[in-house]
Design a protein around this motif. Sequence first.
Motif, PDB file in Angstrom:
ATOM      1  N   TYR A 162     -77.338  56.502 -14.291  1.00 44.43           N
ATOM      2  CA  TYR A 162     -76.955  56.392 -15.699  1.00 44.43           C
ATOM      3  C   TYR A 162     -75.438  56.363 -15.804  1.00 44.43           C
ATOM      4  O   TYR A 162     -74.752  57.184 -15.188  1.00 44.43           O
ATOM      5  CB  TYR A 162     -77.521  57.573 -16.482  1.00 44.43           C
ATOM      6  CG  TYR A 162     -77.005  57.719 -17.903  1.00 44.43           C
ATOM      7  CD1 TYR A 162     -77.318  56.789 -18.883  1.00 44.43           C
ATOM      8  CD2 TYR A 162     -76.200  58.810 -18.250  1.00 44.43           C
ATOM      9  CE1 TYR A 162     -76.858  56.932 -20.182  1.00 44.43           C
ATOM     10  CE2 TYR A 162     -75.740  58.963 -19.542  1.00 44.43           C
ATOM     11  CZ  TYR A 162     -76.063  58.021 -20.512  1.00 44.43           C
ATOM     12  OH  TYR A 162     -75.597  58.162 -21.803  1.00 44.43           O
ATOM     13  N   GLY A 163     -74.932  55.401 -16.573  1.00 49.96           N
ATOM     14  CA  GLY A 163     -73.492  55.319 -16.816  1.00 49.96           C
ATOM     15  C   GLY A 163     -73.180  55.646 -18.257  1.00 49.96           C
ATOM     16  O   GLY A 163     -73.475  54.858 -19.154  1.00 49.96           O
ATOM     17  N   GLN A 164     -72.617  56.808 -18.492  1.00 46.17           N
ATOM     18  CA  GLN A 164     -72.289  57.264 -19.846  1.00 46.17           C
ATOM     19  C   GLN A 164     -71.062  56.521 -20.354  1.00 46.17           C
ATOM     20  O   GLN A 164     -70.010  56.553 -19.736  1.00 46.17           O
ATOM     21  CB  GLN A 164     -72.034  58.773 -19.813  1.00 46.17           C
ATOM     22  CG  GLN A 164     -71.558  59.375 -21.116  1.00 46.17           C
ATOM     23  CD  GLN A 164     -71.318  60.868 -20.968  1.00 46.17           C
ATOM     24  OE1 GLN A 164     -72.224  61.636 -20.676  1.00 46.17           O
ATOM     25  NE2 GLN A 164     -70.073  61.281 -21.145  1.00 46.17           N
ATOM     26  N   ASN A 165     -71.214  55.829 -21.487  1.00 44.37           N
ATOM     27  CA  ASN A 165     -70.109  55.035 -22.019  1.00 44.37           C
ATOM     28  C   ASN A 165     -69.615  55.548 -23.365  1.00 44.37           C
ATOM     29  O   ASN A 165     -68.457  55.892 -23.526  1.00 44.37           O
ATOM     30  CB  ASN A 165     -70.528  53.555 -22.139  1.00 44.37           C
ATOM     31  CG  ASN A 165     -70.821  52.935 -20.789  1.00 44.37           C
ATOM     32  OD1 ASN A 165     -70.227  53.304 -19.781  1.00 44.37           O
ATOM     33  ND2 ASN A 165     -71.767  52.005 -20.745  1.00 44.37           N
ATOM     34  N   MET A 166     -70.497  55.565 -24.352  1.00 42.74           N
ATOM     35  CA  MET A 166     -70.126  55.963 -25.709  1.00 42.74           C
ATOM     36  C   MET A 166     -70.462  57.440 -25.915  1.00 42.74           C
ATOM     37  O   MET A 166     -71.625  57.839 -25.792  1.00 42.74           O
ATOM     38  CB  MET A 166     -70.872  55.100 -26.727  1.00 42.74           C
ATOM     39  CG  MET A 166     -70.359  55.221 -28.143  1.00 42.74           C
ATOM     40  SD  MET A 166     -68.731  54.427 -28.291  1.00 42.74           S
ATOM     41  CE  MET A 166     -68.390  54.704 -30.027  1.00 42.74           C
ATOM     42  N   VAL A 167     -69.443  58.252 -26.220  1.00 42.81           N
ATOM     43  CA  VAL A 167     -69.635  59.689 -26.382  1.00 42.81           C
ATOM     44  C   VAL A 167     -69.276  60.080 -27.810  1.00 42.81           C
ATOM     45  O   VAL A 167     -68.274  59.626 -28.360  1.00 42.81           O
ATOM     46  CB  VAL A 167     -68.761  60.475 -25.381  1.00 42.81           C
ATOM     47  CG1 VAL A 167     -68.997  61.971 -25.522  1.00 42.81           C
ATOM     48  CG2 VAL A 167     -69.027  60.025 -23.952  1.00 42.81           C
ATOM     49  N   TYR A 168     -70.117  60.924 -28.420  1.00 45.85           N
ATOM     50  CA  TYR A 168     -69.880  61.412 -29.780  1.00 45.85           C
ATOM     51  C   TYR A 168     -70.291  62.872 -29.855  1.00 45.85           C
ATOM     52  O   TYR A 168     -70.823  63.420 -28.882  1.00 45.85           O
ATOM     53  CB  TYR A 168     -70.638  60.559 -30.809  1.00 45.85           C
ATOM     54  CG  TYR A 168     -71.857  59.857 -30.272  1.00 45.85           C
ATOM     55  CD1 TYR A 168     -73.103  60.475 -30.237  1.00 45.85           C
ATOM     56  CD2 TYR A 168     -71.748  58.563 -29.751  1.00 45.85           C
ATOM     57  CE1 TYR A 168     -74.210  59.822 -29.730  1.00 45.85           C
ATOM     58  CE2 TYR A 168     -72.864  57.906 -29.232  1.00 45.85           C
ATOM     59  CZ  TYR A 168     -74.101  58.544 -29.227  1.00 45.85           C
ATOM     60  OH  TYR A 168     -75.194  57.906 -28.721  1.00 45.85           O
ATOM     61  N   ASP A 169     -70.058  63.525 -30.998  1.00 46.64           N
ATOM     62  CA  ASP A 169     -70.270  64.971 -31.105  1.00 46.64           C
ATOM     63  C   ASP A 169     -71.696  65.398 -30.752  1.00 46.64           C
ATOM     64  O   ASP A 169     -71.904  66.460 -30.160  1.00 46.64           O
ATOM     65  CB  ASP A 169     -69.944  65.448 -32.520  1.00 46.64           C
ATOM     66  CG  ASP A 169     -68.465  65.358 -32.838  1.00 46.64           C
ATOM     67  OD1 ASP A 169     -67.665  65.271 -31.877  1.00 46.64           O
ATOM     68  OD2 ASP A 169     -68.102  65.367 -34.026  1.00 46.64           O
ATOM     69  N   HIS A 170     -72.690  64.578 -31.127  1.00 43.26           N
ATOM     70  CA  HIS A 170     -74.083  64.983 -30.951  1.00 43.26           C
ATOM     71  C   HIS A 170     -74.752  64.303 -29.763  1.00 43.26           C
ATOM     72  O   HIS A 170     -75.970  64.411 -29.601  1.00 43.26           O
ATOM     73  CB  HIS A 170     -74.890  64.695 -32.229  1.00 43.26           C
ATOM     74  CG  HIS A 170     -74.695  63.297 -32.752  1.00 43.26           C
ATOM     75  ND1 HIS A 170     -73.638  62.956 -33.581  1.00 43.26           N
ATOM     76  CD2 HIS A 170     -75.401  62.154 -32.551  1.00 43.26           C
ATOM     77  CE1 HIS A 170     -73.716  61.668 -33.879  1.00 43.26           C
ATOM     78  NE2 HIS A 170     -74.770  61.170 -33.265  1.00 43.26           N
ATOM     79  N   GLY A 171     -73.989  63.575 -28.938  1.00 41.42           N
ATOM     80  CA  GLY A 171     -74.638  62.964 -27.780  1.00 41.42           C
ATOM     81  C   GLY A 171     -73.833  61.860 -27.125  1.00 41.42           C
ATOM     82  O   GLY A 171     -72.616  61.739 -27.315  1.00 41.42           O
ATOM     83  N   HIS A 172     -74.523  60.993 -26.385  1.00 43.35           N
ATOM     84  CA  HIS A 172     -73.880  59.880 -25.690  1.00 43.35           C
ATOM     85  C   HIS A 172     -74.944  58.858 -25.307  1.00 43.35           C
ATOM     86  O   HIS A 172     -76.144  59.162 -25.229  1.00 43.35           O
ATOM     87  CB  HIS A 172     -73.135  60.361 -24.441  1.00 43.35           C
ATOM     88  CG  HIS A 172     -73.940  61.255 -23.529  1.00 43.35           C
ATOM     89  ND1 HIS A 172     -74.869  60.764 -22.625  1.00 43.35           N
ATOM     90  CD2 HIS A 172     -73.982  62.616 -23.416  1.00 43.35           C
ATOM     91  CE1 HIS A 172     -75.414  61.771 -21.976  1.00 43.35           C
ATOM     92  NE2 HIS A 172     -74.914  62.908 -22.429  1.00 43.35           N
ATOM     93  N   HIS A 173     -74.505  57.608 -25.074  1.00 41.30           N
ATOM     94  CA  HIS A 173     -75.415  56.582 -24.570  1.00 41.30           C
ATOM     95  C   HIS A 173     -74.652  55.650 -23.638  1.00 41.30           C
ATOM     96  O   HIS A 173     -73.424  55.670 -23.584  1.00 41.30           O
ATOM     97  CB  HIS A 173     -76.093  55.800 -25.711  1.00 41.30           C
ATOM     98  CG  HIS A 173     -75.173  54.921 -26.505  1.00 41.30           C
ATOM     99  ND1 HIS A 173     -74.605  55.312 -27.692  1.00 41.30           N
ATOM    100  CD2 HIS A 173     -74.729  53.652 -26.277  1.00 41.30           C
ATOM    101  CE1 HIS A 173     -73.863  54.327 -28.170  1.00 41.30           C
ATOM    102  NE2 HIS A 173     -73.910  53.309 -27.321  1.00 41.30           N
ATOM    103  N   GLY A 174     -75.404  54.815 -22.909  1.00 45.40           N
ATOM    104  CA  GLY A 174     -74.769  53.910 -21.950  1.00 45.40           C
ATOM    105  C   GLY A 174     -75.795  53.015 -21.286  1.00 45.40           C
ATOM    106  O   GLY A 174     -76.825  52.680 -21.875  1.00 45.40           O
ATOM    107  N   ASN A 175     -75.516  52.637 -20.040  1.00 43.17           N
ATOM    108  CA  ASN A 175     -76.392  51.765 -19.263  1.00 43.17           C
ATOM    109  C   ASN A 175     -77.143  52.579 -18.215  1.00 43.17           C
ATOM    110  O   ASN A 175     -76.705  53.669 -17.823  1.00 43.17           O
ATOM    111  CB  ASN A 175     -75.582  50.678 -18.550  1.00 43.17           C
ATOM    112  CG  ASN A 175     -74.816  49.796 -19.516  1.00 43.17           C
ATOM    113  OD1 ASN A 175     -75.309  49.480 -20.594  1.00 43.17           O
ATOM    114  ND2 ASN A 175     -73.606  49.385 -19.131  1.00 43.17           N
ATOM    115  N   ALA A 176     -78.271  52.025 -17.736  1.00 42.35           N
ATOM    116  CA  ALA A 176     -79.037  52.697 -16.683  1.00 42.35           C
ATOM    117  C   ALA A 176     -79.670  51.662 -15.769  1.00 42.35           C
ATOM    118  O   ALA A 176     -79.947  50.530 -16.176  1.00 42.35           O
ATOM    119  CB  ALA A 176     -80.114  53.597 -17.280  1.00 42.35           C
TER     120      ALA A 176
END
Length: 262
Positions: free
Chosen positions: A76-90
């Motif tokens: 998993y590559g974490q890209n977008m980070v915000y106060d309540h979580g994060h998302h990215g590619n896998a």
Amino acid sequence: MPISVATWNIHKGFSQFNRRMMVHELRERLRALDADIVFLQEVQGLHLKHAAQHAHWPSAPQHEFLAAGVWHNSAYGQNMVYDHGHHGNAILSRFPILHEYNQDVTHLRFERRGLLHCAVELPQLNQALHCVCVHLSLFARSRRWQLDALASYIDAMVMPDAPLLIAGDFNDWRNHAGEILTQRLGLSEIFTSANPNAGQRAGQHKAVRPSRSYPAALPLFRLDRIYQRGLTVTAAHRHAGLPWSSISDHAALSAKLQIAIP
């Protein structure tokens, strides 16, 4: 040696316009593809608000929830980070992942992007299969910058004779990615590779273009791609319409390939 791959922008586990949580249906559809290696974009690594609002929200990160019991290796590559979580590619793989690295290719501060690179060990192959999962910018200037960064990264990190797959959501409305990836890296897009004679009529040749993949209900735009180098494409498929379009706004793409064993 046969191998099957797929790519899908999963829209963080929600249907189009975020109407319904579809992560459980997503897992079933993903398993139906029966791919050896899966490239995923917009994967929710953590979202505290969704976990509180939805009773059946998975407790594990989405890439682990989706991979469980089928793909024993994932990255998993974490890209977008915000106060309540994060998302990215896998990347999910039935084969061992020898190495993983997430290269930051952010061009605009409000649009965080990365390239997830995995080296995958395949049986009988004396070198790794390199897999790169991408989700490029919505803006043409940023995409050009990111494609140049991608080409430079591959030149530096992957041997020219190593088998290579680059897949994901390119957001590439005018097929400019193909020009860079074919000319600089010697890659070919799977639908082009699978249909080398398509478009020939009355002695004329029309260039084969990537499949339309967005929106999934009635695909009009050629956003999602799988590019390959050092492999032979034996089949390429687009998975659009129901039930796929009820799960994500992007169609899934899959391919069957052959890798020559030296």
